[in-house]
Design a protein around this motif. Sequence first.
Motif, PDB file in Angstrom:
ATOM      1  N   GLY A 155       0.796  -1.226   0.000  1.00  0.00           N
ATOM      2  CA  GLY A 155       0.000   0.000   0.000  1.00  0.00           C
ATOM      3  C   GLY A 155       0.825   1.271   0.000  1.00  0.00           C
ATOM      4  N   VAL A 156       1.866   1.338   0.842  1.00  0.00           N
ATOM      5  CA  VAL A 156       2.655   2.565   0.915  1.00  0.00           C
ATOM      6  C   VAL A 156       3.549   2.693  -0.320  1.00  0.00           C
ATOM      7  N   SER A 157       3.915   1.567  -0.923  1.00  0.00           N
ATOM      8  CA  SER A 157       4.634   1.636  -2.198  1.00  0.00           C
ATOM      9  C   SER A 157       3.746   2.222  -3.296  1.00  0.00           C
ATOM     10  N   LEU A 158       2.434   1.920  -3.259  1.00  0.00           N
ATOM     11  CA  LEU A 158       1.499   2.552  -4.190  1.00  0.00           C
ATOM     12  C   LEU A 158       1.462   4.059  -3.979  1.00  0.00           C
ATOM     13  N   LEU A 159       1.420   4.471  -2.710  1.00  0.00           N
ATOM     14  CA  LEU A 159       1.416   5.898  -2.406  1.00  0.00           C
ATOM     15  C   LEU A 159       2.678   6.574  -2.937  1.00  0.00           C
ATOM     16  N   PHE A 160       3.832   5.936  -2.726  1.00  0.00           N
ATOM     17  CA  PHE A 160       5.081   6.536  -3.190  1.00  0.00           C
ATOM     18  C   PHE A 160       5.116   6.602  -4.714  1.00  0.00           C
ATOM     19  N   ALA A 161       4.654   5.545  -5.375  1.00  0.00           N
ATOM     20  CA  ALA A 161       4.642   5.550  -6.841  1.00  0.00           C
ATOM     21  C   ALA A 161       3.757   6.671  -7.375  1.00  0.00           C
ATOM     22  N   ASP A 162       2.622   6.899  -6.722  1.00  0.00           N
ATOM     23  CA  ASP A 162       1.748   7.985  -7.171  1.00  0.00           C
ATOM     24  C   ASP A 162       2.340   9.343  -6.817  1.00  0.00           C
ATOM     25  N   PHE A 163       3.079   9.412  -5.707  1.00  0.00           N
ATOM     26  CA  PHE A 163       3.785  10.641  -5.353  1.00  0.00           C
ATOM     27  C   PHE A 163       4.768  11.038  -6.460  1.00  0.00           C
ATOM     28  N   VAL A 164       5.536  10.073  -6.945  1.00  0.00           N
ATOM     29  CA  VAL A 164       6.500  10.353  -8.015  1.00  0.00           C
ATOM     30  C   VAL A 164       5.773  10.735  -9.296  1.00  0.00           C
ATOM     31  N   ARG A 165       4.678  10.033  -9.604  1.00  0.00           N
ATOM     32  CA  ARG A 165       3.897  10.359 -10.804  1.00  0.00           C
ATOM     33  C   ARG A 165       3.414  11.807 -10.751  1.00  0.00           C
ATOM     34  N   ASN A 166       2.981  12.243  -9.575  1.00  0.00           N
ATOM     35  CA  ASN A 166       2.496  13.613  -9.440  1.00  0.00           C
ATOM     36  C   ASN A 166       3.627  14.633  -9.459  1.00  0.00           C
ATOM     37  N   LEU A 167       4.819  14.244  -8.975  1.00  0.00           N
ATOM     38  CA  LEU A 167       5.965  15.140  -9.088  1.00  0.00           C
ATOM     39  C   LEU A 167       6.284  15.440 -10.538  1.00  0.00           C
ATOM     40  N   ARG A 168       6.020  14.475 -11.397  1.00  0.00           N
ATOM     41  CA  ARG A 168       6.246  14.655 -12.827  1.00  0.00           C
ATOM     42  C   ARG A 168       5.098  15.407 -13.485  1.00  0.00           C
ATOM     43  N   GLY A 169       4.213  15.941 -12.657  1.00  0.00           N
ATOM     44  CA  GLY A 169       3.083  16.708 -13.184  1.00  0.00           C
ATOM     45  C   GLY A 169       1.925  15.838 -13.606  1.00  0.00           C
ATOM     46  N   GLY A 170       1.893  14.576 -13.112  1.00  0.00           N
ATOM     47  CA  GLY A 170       0.810  13.681 -13.496  1.00  0.00           C
ATOM     48  C   GLY A 170       0.866  13.302 -14.948  1.00  0.00           C
ATOM     49  N   ALA A 171       2.069  13.382 -15.535  1.00  0.00           N
ATOM     50  CA  ALA A 171       2.204  13.115 -16.976  1.00  0.00           C
ATOM     51  C   ALA A 171       1.801  11.694 -17.325  1.00  0.00           C
ATOM     52  N   ASP A 172       2.063  10.765 -16.398  1.00  0.00           N
ATOM     53  CA  ASP A 172       1.725   9.365 -16.671  1.00  0.00           C
ATOM     54  C   ASP A 172       0.321   9.065 -16.160  1.00  0.00           C
TER      55      ASP A 172
END
Length: 417
Positions: A303-320
């Motif tokens: 679960g927390v790995s999902l949160l971190f993965a989405d954190f990185v995705r959002n750092l990229r501006g939600g590009a993915d």
Amino acid sequence: MSAPESPPTGTSRWRMVGPGIVVAVTGVGAGDLVATLVAGARYGYALLWAAVIGCILKIALAEATGRYHLATGSTMLEGWRSLGRWTSWYFGIYILLWGFVYGGTAMSATALPLAALFPDVLPFWAWGAMSGIAGAVFVLFNRYAMFEAVMKIFIALMFITVVSLAFLVAPDLGAALSGLVPSLPDGSAIYTLGLIGGVGGTITLAAYGYWVNAKGWRGPAWIPMMRLDNRVAYIATGIFVVAMLIVGAELLHSAHIALSGGDRGLLDLADVLRQRFGGPVATMFLFGFFATTFSSILGVWHGVSLLFADFVRNLRGGADAGLAHDLETTAPFRFYLFWLTFPPMLLLLLGQPFALIIAYGAFGAFFMPFLAITLIWLLNSSRTPREWRSGWLSNALLGAAALLFLILCADQVRSLL
């Protein structure tokens, strides 16, 4: 496991229950067992009401998280990002520090029952390291459907173990019912607040919406199903916590038996059970102890790995954007699995210094006010469709949770200073 296109109705809904069980079983760790057990040992049934209120507040927090995901089609990280860049700084620093300390804490807690069940087989640190690696390998090579199925097995083992112990110690039903009336024994105020706040999860509550999406539930039509799922899971958690408090009240309070601090107190309970009921009962409890700790490893690793993965995705501006519901396959997800598993093994070799255990408690205290306050903000603004914004009951419960966790956070800071 793919969900049907439309939510099920009638009794078929019960077969879909799952994400709530995952978040509940993840949130109930060794620390919750110890806190509830010690509450029973110190105060008998007097704080039973606090454990029940703790479950109600967690129902409200998890429901709000799931409702935001389903009503808006956005994730929690997207919601936080919409509140300003400060949330990314706060969450990013928090999740990295917390993951390092929690990884060592969780592996250490899982090593305790394994070392007691199989003495002289492996050193303590090796049991901890093996637990972390096993959790990482399982999460890496299995998707959500298998993950949920295994978590259901663990909650069944936990539930059977603790409820069986509660029946075995023969509870005083009259005293237990009187414990549902709120009261504060002398010197118990902060301890009571901690018991309310500690029942059933911290950062993993934020992962609930991700598990709801992984189940295949998407869109507002699934909100009633999500609410049923969440309530069933936390009612089960409430029964589990009440059973543990009964064990503490009947087995320890009446005999004036004190436990060691931290997770090792559960090993003391195993010794008491061995003396009172024999070796098989103590062994059964140790397996339940293992199920509690290892299921928390699996839940946090996923679960927390999902949160971190989405954190990185959002750092990229939600590009993915297309990856928002397929985060398990991303490189940041795998990186955080590594971060939870291998760097914290240093803490196992160091024997987890006391300062790091205190740091883990502090990190937990700082996240829950953030979660409660931002959920109030998100669910009462134009970011959420009007029909799914929080009503008076949700706002009252989220507000109570925010106040509670702010008090606990302040007390944690005070104790550190």
